[in-house]
Design a protein around this motif. Structure first.
Motif, short mmCIF file in Angstrom:
data_model
loop_
_atom_site.label_atom_id
_atom_site.label_comp_id
_atom_site.label_asym_id
_atom_site.label_seq_id
_atom_site.Cartn_x
_atom_site.Cartn_y
_atom_site.Cartn_z
N PHE A 132 -56.48 4.24 -28.50
CA PHE A 132 -56.47 5.19 -29.83
C PHE A 132 -57.48 4.74 -30.67
O PHE A 132 -58.36 5.64 -31.32
CB PHE A 132 -55.01 5.12 -30.51
N ALA A 133 -57.68 3.24 -31.02
CA ALA A 133 -58.76 2.95 -32.15
C ALA A 133 -60.28 3.19 -31.40
O ALA A 133 -60.96 3.75 -32.22
CB ALA A 133 -58.54 1.46 -32.13
N ILE A 134 -60.20 3.11 -30.14
CA ILE A 134 -61.76 3.30 -29.68
C ILE A 134 -61.94 4.94 -29.85
O ILE A 134 -63.14 5.44 -30.30
CB ILE A 134 -61.65 3.21 -28.00
N LYS A 135 -60.99 5.76 -29.46
CA LYS A 135 -61.22 7.03 -29.58
C LYS A 135 -61.57 7.57 -30.89
O LYS A 135 -62.32 8.34 -31.32
CB LYS A 135 -59.84 7.79 -29.02
N GLU A 136 -60.65 7.00 -31.93
CA GLU A 136 -61.00 7.47 -33.27
C GLU A 136 -62.35 7.10 -33.69
O GLU A 136 -62.96 7.71 -34.34
CB GLU A 136 -59.72 6.71 -34.21
N LYS A 137 -62.56 5.94 -33.46
CA LYS A 137 -64.02 5.23 -33.68
C LYS A 137 -65.22 6.16 -33.34
O LYS A 137 -66.09 6.65 -33.73
CB LYS A 137 -64.34 4.06 -33.30
N ARG A 138 -64.93 6.78 -32.02
CA ARG A 138 -65.83 7.63 -31.31
C ARG A 138 -65.98 8.87 -32.22
O ARG A 138 -67.08 9.40 -32.45
CB ARG A 138 -65.66 7.62 -29.76
N GLU A 139 -64.67 9.58 -32.34
CA GLU A 139 -64.63 10.59 -32.96
C GLU A 139 -65.47 10.83 -34.39
O GLU A 139 -66.14 11.66 -34.67
CB GLU A 139 -63.25 11.37 -33.07
N ILE A 140 -65.22 9.69 -35.20
CA ILE A 140 -65.82 9.45 -36.47
C ILE A 140 -67.54 9.43 -36.36
O ILE A 140 -68.04 10.28 -36.90
CB ILE A 140 -65.19 8.17 -37.34
N GLU A 141 -67.82 8.72 -35.36
CA GLU A 141 -69.42 8.31 -34.93
C GLU A 141 -69.83 9.77 -34.86
O GLU A 141 -70.96 9.91 -35.20
CB GLU A 141 -69.53 7.37 -34.11
N LEU A 142 -69.46 10.48 -33.89
CA LEU A 142 -69.94 11.85 -33.39
C LEU A 142 -70.20 12.81 -34.63
O LEU A 142 -71.04 13.40 -34.57
CB LEU A 142 -68.89 12.39 -32.45
N VAL A 143 -69.19 12.68 -35.85
CA VAL A 143 -69.42 13.54 -36.83
C VAL A 143 -70.19 13.09 -38.06
O VAL A 143 -70.61 13.87 -38.73
CB VAL A 143 -67.93 14.27 -37.13
N THR A 144 -70.29 11.63 -37.87
CA THR A 144 -70.76 11.10 -39.16
C THR A 144 -72.21 10.39 -39.12
O THR A 144 -73.01 10.20 -39.97
CB THR A 144 -70.02 10.17 -40.02
N TYR A 173 -72.84 12.48 -23.53
CA TYR A 173 -71.81 11.43 -24.17
C TYR A 173 -72.22 11.24 -25.46
O TYR A 173 -71.21 11.28 -26.41
CB TYR A 173 -71.94 9.98 -23.37
N LEU A 174 -73.36 11.50 -25.76
CA LEU A 174 -73.98 11.13 -27.11
C LEU A 174 -73.81 12.48 -28.07
O LEU A 174 -74.10 12.40 -29.10
CB LEU A 174 -75.50 10.73 -27.14
N GLY A 175 -73.72 13.51 -27.16
CA GLY A 175 -73.45 14.64 -27.85
C GLY A 175 -75.01 15.52 -28.21
O GLY A 175 -75.12 16.21 -29.03
N ILE A 176 -75.86 15.07 -27.44
CA ILE A 176 -77.27 15.65 -27.49
C ILE A 176 -77.87 16.27 -26.29
O ILE A 176 -77.13 15.93 -25.16
CB ILE A 176 -78.25 14.40 -28.27
N THR A 177 -79.14 16.59 -26.02
CA THR A 177 -79.48 17.34 -24.87
C THR A 177 -80.46 16.00 -24.37
O THR A 177 -80.97 15.09 -24.92
CB THR A 177 -80.64 18.40 -25.10
#
Length: 188
Positions: A132-144, A173-177
């Protein structure tokens, strides 16, 4: 199996008999690159420990585009968690990006041990909290964070993974092309 025992011992101390009981439920399997451990729409029942190799969890949109959610590398556990815990169909696919060696167990057999072995339930809680902690960290990084910073974090958290898998998987994975990733890498 020794890798599994070492990993478990790093999380919680087990007696020799507890360790034997837990690890007795796991069997080694080998999957080839591109094989699936779990497929979208199926029901998953297995949890695996990654001993060797790289897997990805991904989903496909209606247009067929794939989005990498996470990577699994040794030492870690891999499963279609929402399916094994809710008994519903998989929402994601889990595919080998390299040849893999896994130690696999039936999730229901593992959870059946909770009553007689409270440490196993504690282990499950520790792993769930970590995921859960890893998932939350990743979600925050993707949007910020900007893509360049996400790439820098990826390299720190997944050293050498770039040398093992295709760049388009990293870009996803990084959300880019892939083109954006090439530009970022060229600046480094």
């Amino acid at each position: 199996m020794n890798e599994l025992e070492i990993y478990l011992e790093s999380l919680i101390h087990f007696t020799e008999s507890e360790m034997k009981r837990f690890t007795s439920l796991f069997a080694e399997i080998r999957l080839k690159k591109s094989d699936y451990f779990a497929k979208e729409g199926e029901f998953s029942t297995r949890l695996a420990f990654v001993s060797n190799g790289v897997l990805r969890a991904f989903f496909r949109n209606d247009a067929g585009s794939e989005y990498n959610k996470t990577f699994f590398t040794p030492p870690s556990f891999v499963a279609a968690y929402s399916s094994i815990t809710t008994k519903r169909r998989n929402l994601i696919n889990i595919q080998c990006l390299t040849d893999c060696t896994l130690f696999v167990a039936d999730f229901t057999q593992l959870t059946a041990l909770y009553k007689d072995y409270p440490k196993f339930e504690s282990l499950a809680r520790i792993l769930a909290e970590y995921k859960f902690a890893i998932k939350e960290k990743r979600e925050i990084e993707l949007v910020t964070l900007e893509a360049t910073k996400r790439y820098e974090i990826f390299k720190i958290e997944h050293p050498n993974l770039e040398n093992l898998i295709n760049q388009y998987h990293i870009a996803s994975y990084l959300g880019i092309t892939p083109t954006q990733l090439s530009r970022i890498r060229a600046k480094k």
